[in-house]
Write a protein that holds these residues in place. Structure first.
Motif, PDB file in Angstrom:
ATOM      1  N   ASP A 102      39.955   3.727  -7.589  1.00  0.00           N
ATOM      2  CA  ASP A 102      38.960   3.694  -8.540  1.00  0.00           C
ATOM      3  C   ASP A 102      39.560   4.713  -9.720  1.00  0.00           C
ATOM      4  O   ASP A 102      40.136   5.641  -9.537  1.00  0.00           O
ATOM      5  N   SER A 103      39.229   4.277 -11.029  1.00  0.00           N
ATOM      6  CA  SER A 103      39.426   5.292 -11.999  1.00  0.00           C
ATOM      7  C   SER A 103      39.095   6.778 -11.726  1.00  0.00           C
ATOM      8  O   SER A 103      37.857   6.750 -11.603  1.00  0.00           O
ATOM      9  N   PRO A 104      39.965   7.402 -11.497  1.00  0.00           N
ATOM     10  CA  PRO A 104      39.414   8.985 -10.965  1.00  0.00           C
ATOM     11  C   PRO A 104      38.594   9.643 -11.810  1.00  0.00           C
ATOM     12  O   PRO A 104      38.926   9.972 -12.949  1.00  0.00           O
ATOM     13  N   VAL A 105      37.601  10.163 -11.294  1.00  0.00           N
ATOM     14  CA  VAL A 105      36.679  10.869 -11.872  1.00  0.00           C
ATOM     15  C   VAL A 105      36.655  12.395 -11.023  1.00  0.00           C
ATOM     16  O   VAL A 105      36.338  12.399  -9.759  1.00  0.00           O
ATOM     17  N   THR A 106      36.747  13.144 -11.910  1.00  0.00           N
ATOM     18  CA  THR A 106      36.516  14.744 -10.866  1.00  0.00           C
ATOM     19  C   THR A 106      35.306  15.370 -11.457  1.00  0.00           C
ATOM     20  O   THR A 106      34.885  15.355 -12.756  1.00  0.00           O
ATOM     21  N   MET A 107      34.482  16.131 -10.503  1.00  0.00           N
ATOM     22  CA  MET A 107      33.248  16.762 -11.018  1.00  0.00           C
ATOM     23  C   MET A 107      33.472  18.205 -10.779  1.00  0.00           C
ATOM     24  O   MET A 107      34.074  18.699  -9.704  1.00  0.00           O
ATOM     25  N   ALA A 108      32.758  19.152 -11.629  1.00  0.00           N
ATOM     26  CA  ALA A 108      32.650  20.635 -11.509  1.00  0.00           C
ATOM     27  C   ALA A 108      31.301  20.834 -11.722  1.00  0.00           C
ATOM     28  O   ALA A 108      30.382  20.120 -12.208  1.00  0.00           O
ATOM     29  N   GLN A 109      30.911  21.853 -10.898  1.00  0.00           N
ATOM     30  CA  GLN A 109      29.585  22.338 -10.846  1.00  0.00           C
ATOM     31  C   GLN A 109      29.560  23.914 -11.738  1.00  0.00           C
ATOM     32  O   GLN A 109      30.384  24.554 -11.222  1.00  0.00           O
ATOM     33  N   ILE A 110      28.699  23.892 -12.611  1.00  0.00           N
ATOM     34  CA  ILE A 110      28.477  24.996 -13.204  1.00  0.00           C
ATOM     35  C   ILE A 110      27.035  25.692 -12.935  1.00  0.00           C
ATOM     36  O   ILE A 110      25.967  24.804 -13.220  1.00  0.00           O
ATOM     37  N   SER A 111      26.824  26.697 -12.349  1.00  0.00           N
ATOM     38  CA  SER A 111      25.525  26.923 -11.721  1.00  0.00           C
ATOM     39  C   SER A 111      24.796  28.241 -12.078  1.00  0.00           C
ATOM     40  O   SER A 111      25.681  29.328 -12.426  1.00  0.00           O
TER      41      SER A 111
END
Ligand code: MEV
Length: 390
Positions: A102-111
């Motif tokens: 899959d087209s690579p998606v990276t996620m970050a969390q800003i909390s």
């Protein structure tokens, strides 16, 4: 005092200081040719040398019709033996293992913490300002955006006060989604996330920042592998009637599906292969393991990452695994990593995904073959014993 500003010293100065402190046998622990020490010193902190692992190879391994070589760094000899054994089955199939990603998606969390009312205000803020926030994120890495990647979405998750018994404060988590193209992307995404955290903190006084960091749950980076091995090939290579062999493997796979305690070990074997191949390629092996185990447990039950079943003619293997890996970035400044890419004949990100996923799948079939026939002690451990393991 002797370790003051230790990190500013050269590797040989660090060794001298350690020897003055009573450390012995540093050459056994970390001896390497002088020519390499400077490169290694740039790669990590407080470097005094390198720890060595044996590097074994699989000379022929067909994935998506291309014949690769695989360099594998591991102290467990049976890992390389198993991949070599199964590579004969794989190479005998027309195209080898089929892989896609899959087209690579990276996620970050800003909390951060807010009041419940303010959390709802953030719903409107994010709706109105998403484009601006995304621009700010992309300004941190214009090159990624120029190449067609970059931050493309932000979603808001609200944790109501009950989430934490102690503080009883509402939390907002902004999830930043980034197309990272051929990069593993953690550094790029962390820079974006930290810039957003600082921006939100400055702009909205009611927001108390907690942290900004990539999530290693990498469901946006799935790689898919499959293979059909006809009974005739199974028979030729294993010496067993193809349907009998397929049944042993399909049954072992079903056991991992039914029994989480078995699935953990089944998946450990898969990672034996992936990690051994990923080390020379300079990948973040801890991220790979974290993502794999998270994905295996997605339903709340630990499930196998590779499954085998049989039809009337063939053994079919199927794998879905998140691979947070990259073929570009700082790792390509390391000569040994470039040499591994060249040795493995990996020309791009797609091939990196394909090779690593396929090695995991192959490793699993090798382990199941050994386990369901001669057993672990006779086959798998024979090689261990050669090096004096107990
Ligand atoms: C040992 O390192 C790996 C195995 O236990 C994997 C498996 O049981 O499938 C052999």
């Amino acid at each position: 005092m002797m370790f003051k500003r230790f990190y500013t010293k050269s590797p040989s100065e660090r060794r001298q200081i350690l020897e003055a402190d009573g450390a012995r046998n540093l050459n056994d622990l970390a001896g390497i040719p002088n020519a390499e020490i400077e490169t290694l010193d740039r790669m990590s902190e407080n470097v005094i040398g390198a720890w060595r692992l044996p590097l074994g190879v699989v000379p022929q391994f067909t994935v998506n019709k291309k014949c690769h070589r695989i360099a594998m760094a591991t102290e467990e000899p049976s890992v390389i033996a198993a991949v070599n054994r199964i590579s004969k089955l794989i190479n005998a199939c027309q195209d080898g293992i089929h892989c896609s990603f899959d087209s690579p998606v990276t996620m970050a969390q800003i909390s951060g913490a807010v009041s419940l009312a303010q959390a709802n205000v953030f719903k409107q803020i994010i709706n109105q300002n998403k484009a601006q926030w995304l621009s700010l994120a992309n300004e941190q890495n214009p090159q990624l955006a120029e190449l067609g990647g970059g931050a493309f979405d932000i979603q808001l998750e609200i944790l109501p006060p009950e989430w934490n018994e102690l503080w009883r404060e509402t939390f907002v988590i902004f999830k930043l989604y980034v197309h990272t193209l051929d990069a593993m992307g953690a550094n790029a995404v962390n820079t974006m996330a930290e810039a957003l955290l600082r921006y939100i903190e400055n702009e909205y006084v009611f927001f108390t920042p907690c942290m900004a960091i990539v999530s290693n749950a990498s469901e946006g980076r799935l790689v898919h592998a499959s293979i059909d091995i006809p009974f005739a090939i199974l028979e030729e290579i294993t010496g067993m009637p193809g349907s009998n062999f397929a049944m042993l493997i399909a049954r072992a796979s079903a056991l991992a599906d039914r029994c989480p305690e078995r699935a953990v070990t089944h998946n450990k074997g898969i990672l034996n292969g992936i990690i051994a191949a990923a080390i020379p390629l300079g990948q973040d092996t801890r991220a790979i393991q974290a993502a794999a185990y998270d994905y295996a447990c997605k339903t709340g039950v630990h499930l196998p990452l590779v499954r085998w079943n049989m039809s009337s003619k063939s053994l079919h293997g199927e794998m879905h695994i998140p691979l947070p890996i990259g073929s570009v970035g700082g790792l390509r400044k390391i000569p040994a990593v470039n040499a591994a890419f060249a040795f493995d004949k990996i020309d791009n990100y797609a091939e990196l995904c394909s090779v690593l996923a396929s090695v995991g799948m192959t490793q699993n079939l090798g382990a199941l073959w050994a386990l369901t026939t001669e057993g672990i002690q006779a086959g798998h451990m024979k090689l261990h014993n050669r090096k004096g393991a107990v």
